[in-house]
Design an enzyme around this catalytic site. Sequence first.
Site, PDB file in Angstrom:
ATOM      1  N   ASP A 149       0.832  -1.084   0.471  1.00 53.38           N
ATOM      2  CA  ASP A 149      -0.191   0.058   0.064  1.00 53.38           C
ATOM      3  C   ASP A 149       0.526   1.506  -0.030  1.00 53.38           C
ATOM      4  O   ASP A 149       0.386   1.646   0.768  1.00 53.38           O
ATOM      5  CB  ASP A 149      -0.833   0.078   1.645  1.00 53.38           C
ATOM      6  CG  ASP A 149      -2.389   1.693   0.867  1.00 53.38           C
ATOM      7  OD1 ASP A 149      -2.607   1.404  -0.297  1.00 53.38           O
ATOM      8  OD2 ASP A 149      -3.098   1.350   1.988  1.00 53.38           O
ATOM      9  N   LYS A 151       1.566   5.262  -1.551  1.00 50.44           N
ATOM     10  CA  LYS A 151       1.272   5.864  -1.642  1.00 50.44           C
ATOM     11  C   LYS A 151       1.995   6.691  -1.162  1.00 50.44           C
ATOM     12  O   LYS A 151       2.021   7.263   0.133  1.00 50.44           O
ATOM     13  CB  LYS A 151      -0.259   5.694  -2.074  1.00 50.44           C
ATOM     14  CG  LYS A 151      -0.958   5.493  -0.739  1.00 50.44           C
ATOM     15  CD  LYS A 151      -2.243   5.277  -0.989  1.00 50.44           C
ATOM     16  CE  LYS A 151      -2.936   4.277   0.437  1.00 50.44           C
ATOM     17  NZ  LYS A 151      -4.350   4.683   0.550  1.00 50.44           N
ATOM     18  N   ASN A 154       1.055   7.459   2.957  1.00 49.13           N
ATOM     19  CA  ASN A 154       1.515   6.742   3.291  1.00 49.13           C
ATOM     20  C   ASN A 154       3.174   6.916   3.343  1.00 49.13           C
ATOM     21  O   ASN A 154       3.752   5.761   4.203  1.00 49.13           O
ATOM     22  CB  ASN A 154       1.322   5.217   3.360  1.00 49.13           C
ATOM     23  CG  ASN A 154      -0.362   4.430   3.432  1.00 49.13           C
ATOM     24  OD1 ASN A 154      -0.665   5.015   4.161  1.00 49.13           O
ATOM     25  ND2 ASN A 154      -0.596   4.014   2.930  1.00 49.13           N
ATOM     26  N   ASP A 171       1.220   2.689   8.452  1.00 55.55           N
ATOM     27  CA  ASP A 171       0.227   1.965   7.806  1.00 55.55           C
ATOM     28  C   ASP A 171       0.747   0.153   7.653  1.00 55.55           C
ATOM     29  O   ASP A 171       0.470   0.801   6.245  1.00 55.55           O
ATOM     30  CB  ASP A 171      -0.954   2.859   6.587  1.00 55.55           C
ATOM     31  CG  ASP A 171      -1.953   1.993   6.857  1.00 55.55           C
ATOM     32  OD1 ASP A 171      -2.940   2.734   5.343  1.00 55.55           O
ATOM     33  OD2 ASP A 171      -2.283   0.897   7.520  1.00 55.55           O
ATOM     34  N   THR A 190      -4.321   0.828  -3.650  1.00 53.10           N
ATOM     35  CA  THR A 190      -5.455   1.865  -4.093  1.00 53.10           C
ATOM     36  C   THR A 190      -5.074   2.344  -5.450  1.00 53.10           C
ATOM     37  O   THR A 190      -3.628   1.596  -5.819  1.00 53.10           O
ATOM     38  CB  THR A 190      -4.638   3.411  -3.682  1.00 53.10           C
ATOM     39  OG1 THR A 190      -4.835   3.885  -1.708  1.00 53.10           O
ATOM     40  CG2 THR A 190      -5.384   4.158  -4.268  1.00 53.10           C
TER      41      THR A 190
END
Length: 488
Positions: A149, A151, A154, A171, A190
């Site tokens: 994750d 991105k 984060n 995260d 995402t």
Amino acid sequence: TLQASMRSPNMETFKQQKVEDFYDIGEELGSGQFAIVKKCREKSTGLEYAAKFIKKRQSPASRRGVCREEIEREVSILRQVLHPNVITLHDVFENRTDVVLILELVSGGELFDFLAQKESLSEEEATSFIKQILEGVNYLHAKKIAHFDLKPENIMLLDKNIPIPHIKLIDFGLAHEIEDGVEFKNIFGTPEFVAPEIVNYEPLGLEADMWSIGVITYILLSGASPFLGDTKQETLANITAVSYDFDEEFFSQTSELAKDFIRKLLVKETRKRLTIQEALRHPWIMSKGEIRAPEQHKAEPNQLKTKRLREYTLKCHSSMPPNNTYINFERFARVVEDVARVEQGCRALTGAHDTIQDDVETLISIYNEKEAWYREESERARHDLSQLRYEFRKVKSSKKLLREDIRATGSRLGGAARKLDHLQTQFETLRQELSADLQWLQELVGSFQLESGSMDSPGSVFCRDASESFGELLNRSCGEEVLAGLKL
């Protein structure tokens, strides 16, 4: 034994105590689909941390909350990591509804927000941040941990008040340990940043993080997203087709080495994609700023690039695109409860419709009566006001005439006063002249008396009578009789 315990969490590893007994819970810092992050202060030390409240799924059939297995996996991974570029776990609590992770407080904000506020951004600065991201990911990949994750949201800064802030990866809700010989598939993350193998539901590994780093680098250098479409489906189609280019509008001032770094990360075949070690050894990451010609170090292109990055971050934070929708479970639940109460109130209102209608008609009748009374009173008040205005004008006119009379009387009194002053002056002059004449006559009579020599002679008597008459006349020279004689 300690390592084994950390890798196999169970209910005993979570403190079955109230987190509020040990920490003062403060303001909300952020929220996800089933988690809320709040600032907190440890009572025993006074140190500040971030408390992540993860909503537990109450039953296997429920879709609300996070299942315990996923929470335990996140805690297990966080307990294994200790690196300057990765957030650290301090403590774990559990209550009936939530698991609370006490995490290192990362208060510098998102990396992209920090860069968007800068006036300019050089490739050397960009590589320093990308290198920190790579070092954090390298530590995870060395432990066979995939973040899944990565991105901009984060990638946080520990403290933004220094020239080159320290990056923290946060995260780990989707993170997994990749085990050799164990196939792992999932569709998560995402869409704007996920790798093609996630979209195609293919076996996943550490390579997925490298694709996300390529997307992040592309956005960091241009302010544009390489695969983002108008819809989620369009975005995913662009990813599977690896449909992107280096638009001259966005990359006119970007070095070929930077483009080469991105190209070797955005590769569909995972075997041909750069590994974390290869990325760290790439010339663009290894360089110290000599990759750009001097004439390329102009302020305006850098500022334009920063402006585009600022527009990208504003769009991500404000528009809430379908690709990146976050829902706060607690707020959603409160809204549902509020809607239910509103519906109940509407039903009660419908049941009492007739009574309300009668009340409305009564109120309308009262209103009409009051309106007629107010109209009558208003008309009377208007007439009285008109009469008052007429009287006021009369008084004002009389006042003007009286002022003129006073002015004329004052003028006449002034003339009389001047005339009186003049007459008093004349009177004083005459009095002085008369006094002088009487004095002369008195002296003359006195001389006669001396010459006669006898007090009983006729001349003496005459002189005495004349002297008394002159004295009386002299005393009356300032009296009313003289004034009357002057006809004042």
